[in-house]
Every structure is written in C-alpha cells, then in structure tokens.
Design a protein around this motif. Structure first.
Motif, PDB file in Angstrom:
ATOM      1  N   ARG A  83      54.756  11.700  87.416  1.00 26.50           N
ATOM      2  CA  ARG A  83      54.620  12.947  88.180  1.00 26.50           C
ATOM      3  C   ARG A  83      54.773  14.165  87.266  1.00 26.50           C
ATOM      4  O   ARG A  83      54.122  15.181  87.460  1.00 26.50           O
ATOM      5  N   LYS A  84      55.616  14.030  86.254  1.00 26.24           N
ATOM      6  CA  LYS A  84      55.843  15.120  85.302  1.00 26.24           C
ATOM      7  C   LYS A  84      54.899  15.041  84.095  1.00 26.24           C
ATOM      8  O   LYS A  84      55.102  15.744  83.107  1.00 26.24           O
ATOM      9  N   GLY A  85      53.896  14.154  84.160  1.00 24.25           N
ATOM     10  CA  GLY A  85      52.941  14.035  83.056  1.00 24.25           C
ATOM     11  C   GLY A  85      53.541  13.402  81.816  1.00 24.25           C
ATOM     12  O   GLY A  85      53.094  13.668  80.711  1.00 24.25           O
ATOM     13  N   TRP A  86      54.565  12.579  81.998  1.00 24.13           N
ATOM     14  CA  TRP A  86      55.252  11.902  80.896  1.00 24.13           C
ATOM     15  C   TRP A  86      55.760  12.932  79.885  1.00 24.13           C
ATOM     16  O   TRP A  86      55.711  12.730  78.682  1.00 24.13           O
ATOM     17  N   GLN A  87      56.265  14.030  80.414  1.00 25.64           N
ATOM     18  CA  GLN A  87      56.684  15.140  79.589  1.00 25.64           C
ATOM     19  C   GLN A  87      58.115  15.556  79.914  1.00 25.64           C
ATOM     20  O   GLN A  87      58.509  15.595  81.071  1.00 25.64           O
ATOM     21  N   ALA A  88      58.874  15.890  78.871  1.00 23.22           N
ATOM     22  CA  ALA A  88      60.194  16.485  79.023  1.00 23.22           C
ATOM     23  C   ALA A  88      60.082  17.906  78.497  1.00 23.22           C
ATOM     24  O   ALA A  88      59.648  18.108  77.365  1.00 23.22           O
ATOM     25  N   GLY A  89      60.437  18.854  79.316  1.00 23.71           N
ATOM     26  CA  GLY A  89      60.243  20.243  78.909  1.00 23.71           C
ATOM     27  C   GLY A  89      58.768  20.589  78.924  1.00 23.71           C
ATOM     28  O   GLY A  89      58.003  20.083  79.746  1.00 23.71           O
ATOM     29  N   THR A  90      58.354  21.415  77.992  1.00 23.34           N
ATOM     30  CA  THR A  90      56.952  21.848  77.981  1.00 23.34           C
ATOM     31  C   THR A  90      56.112  21.186  76.909  1.00 23.34           C
ATOM     32  O   THR A  90      54.895  21.244  76.965  1.00 23.34           O
ATOM     33  N   LYS A  91      56.768  20.524  75.940  1.00 18.10           N
ATOM     34  CA  LYS A  91      55.992  19.989  74.820  1.00 18.10           C
ATOM     35  C   LYS A  91      56.292  18.553  74.432  1.00 18.10           C
ATOM     36  O   LYS A  91      55.527  17.947  73.702  1.00 18.10           O
ATOM     37  N   THR A  92      57.392  17.988  74.881  1.00 15.50           N
ATOM     38  CA  THR A  92      57.803  16.660  74.408  1.00 15.50           C
ATOM     39  C   THR A  92      57.255  15.568  75.308  1.00 15.50           C
ATOM     40  O   THR A  92      57.600  15.484  76.484  1.00 15.50           O
TER      41      THR A  92
END
Length: 193
Positions: A83-92
């Motif tokens: 759901r979060k695009g396999w992303q932590a924060g904006t770049k990781t």
C-alpha cells in the motif's frame, strides 16, 4: 496424429518446461540491493519499483498453534508495504523477510532460535527493523542483542509482547507466567491547563 491431441501435447510440454525451470531454482530469496538474513527465514519479498535498499524482518512463531495468526500478521505486513509502494519515508525502498522463531517439533518459540535470529538481524546492515516477537520471553532474549547492533541498534515493534519489564532500563526480564497488562497513559504534566 489426431488434431485434437496436438493442443493437449503442447500444453503438457509447456507444463513440463515450466516444472523443469522451477526445479532449477531462481534464487527467490535474492532481491537486488539487499542481502537476505541468514537465519530461520523465508524468501525476501519485494514488489516495489526500482531497487530495494533496506530490509524489514518479522520474527514470529510460524509453526504450531500460532502459525495461522503469524501468517496473517505477515500477510498484513506485506499488504501495508504494498500500500505504501514498498517505501519507507520518501526515498527508501524496503523489502520484507518473514523469519520463524519456533521449533518444528514443538511449534513453540525457542530460546536458541530467538538468539540466533537476533544475531543474524543485528549482523545484517540492510536490516532496519524487526516486527515481532510475539512472545515476550523471546523478546527478552532478542532486545539486548538488537540494542548492540552496529550503527546504534535496531528498532523492534511487537504485536503481542506484554512484559512491562521489556521497556524498563536495566531490568532483567523473566517470565512469571502471569498475565501482564499495561496501559499507556498521557503524562498528566503535559496536559494543557
């Protein structure tokens, strides 16, 4: 050869080729950009865009009476990461690996597995956090190891630990087999007047 056998033979040949390729293996536990944890873990999962650079692990009992609950928790983790695009924060970009802290013979968490799993997480520079454990006794073993991970320790978020002593500085946490309940309350000094 009768014409209606040709499609069936072609389908069977395709299935045989697919089975043959699957049997050769495809390194499903390898995701570009991260190193899999070498412990009692499954394959690394990642469905984001680009290359994953970090790894989140779960440490749950995947066998015995807790297997279904732990599977549901791992499914929820994957669903939320997707759901979060396999992303932590904006770049990781983060990947996920589910690890097991239970023994096949008993289905219960094991002190040695908890310790060796924690050592593997702490020794892998790609791991940025642990979701688990489910059992407070296992957490009591893992927390000191994770706290000493190079780079300042690893974050741990538990879906089920109840031992209050797990968060008390300098405490030695030993199970007493009684039900522990905690309640998070707002600091009365921080309330507006």
């Amino acid at each position: 050869m009768p014409r209606r056998l040709v499609p069936a033979l072609l389908a069977m040949a395709a299935i045989a080729v697919a089975i043959g390729l699957a049997a050769c293996g495809d390194d499903n536990d390898k995701v570009d950009g991260v190193t899999a944890v070498e412990a009692n873990c499954g394959d690394v999962q990642y469905s984001g865009s680009g290359t994953a650079s970090k790894l989140i692990v779960s440490d749950l009992p995947l066998q015995g009476d807790s297997a279904e609950r732990s599977k549901q928790q791992n499914d929820a983790i994957v669903q939320e990461l997707a759901r979060k695009g396999w992303q932590a924060g904006t770049k990781t970009q983060v990947s996920f690996q589910a690890c097991d802290d239970s023994l096949e013979s008993t289905g219960e968490w094991d002190e040695n597995l908890c310790r060796s799993n924690a050592q593997a997480y702490a020794g892998n520079p790609d791991v940025i956090g642990v979701i688990g454990t489910y059992n407070s006794g296992c957490a009591a073993i893992e927390i000191p190891v994770l706290n000493k991970a190079p780079g300042g320790g690893l974050a741990m978020v538990s879906p089920g630990n109840t031992y209050v002593c797990l968060t008390e500085p300098g405490s030695i946490c030993k199970p007493n087999f009684e039900t522990n309940r905690t309640k998070v309350m707002r600091n009365p000094l921080s309330l507006p007047e």
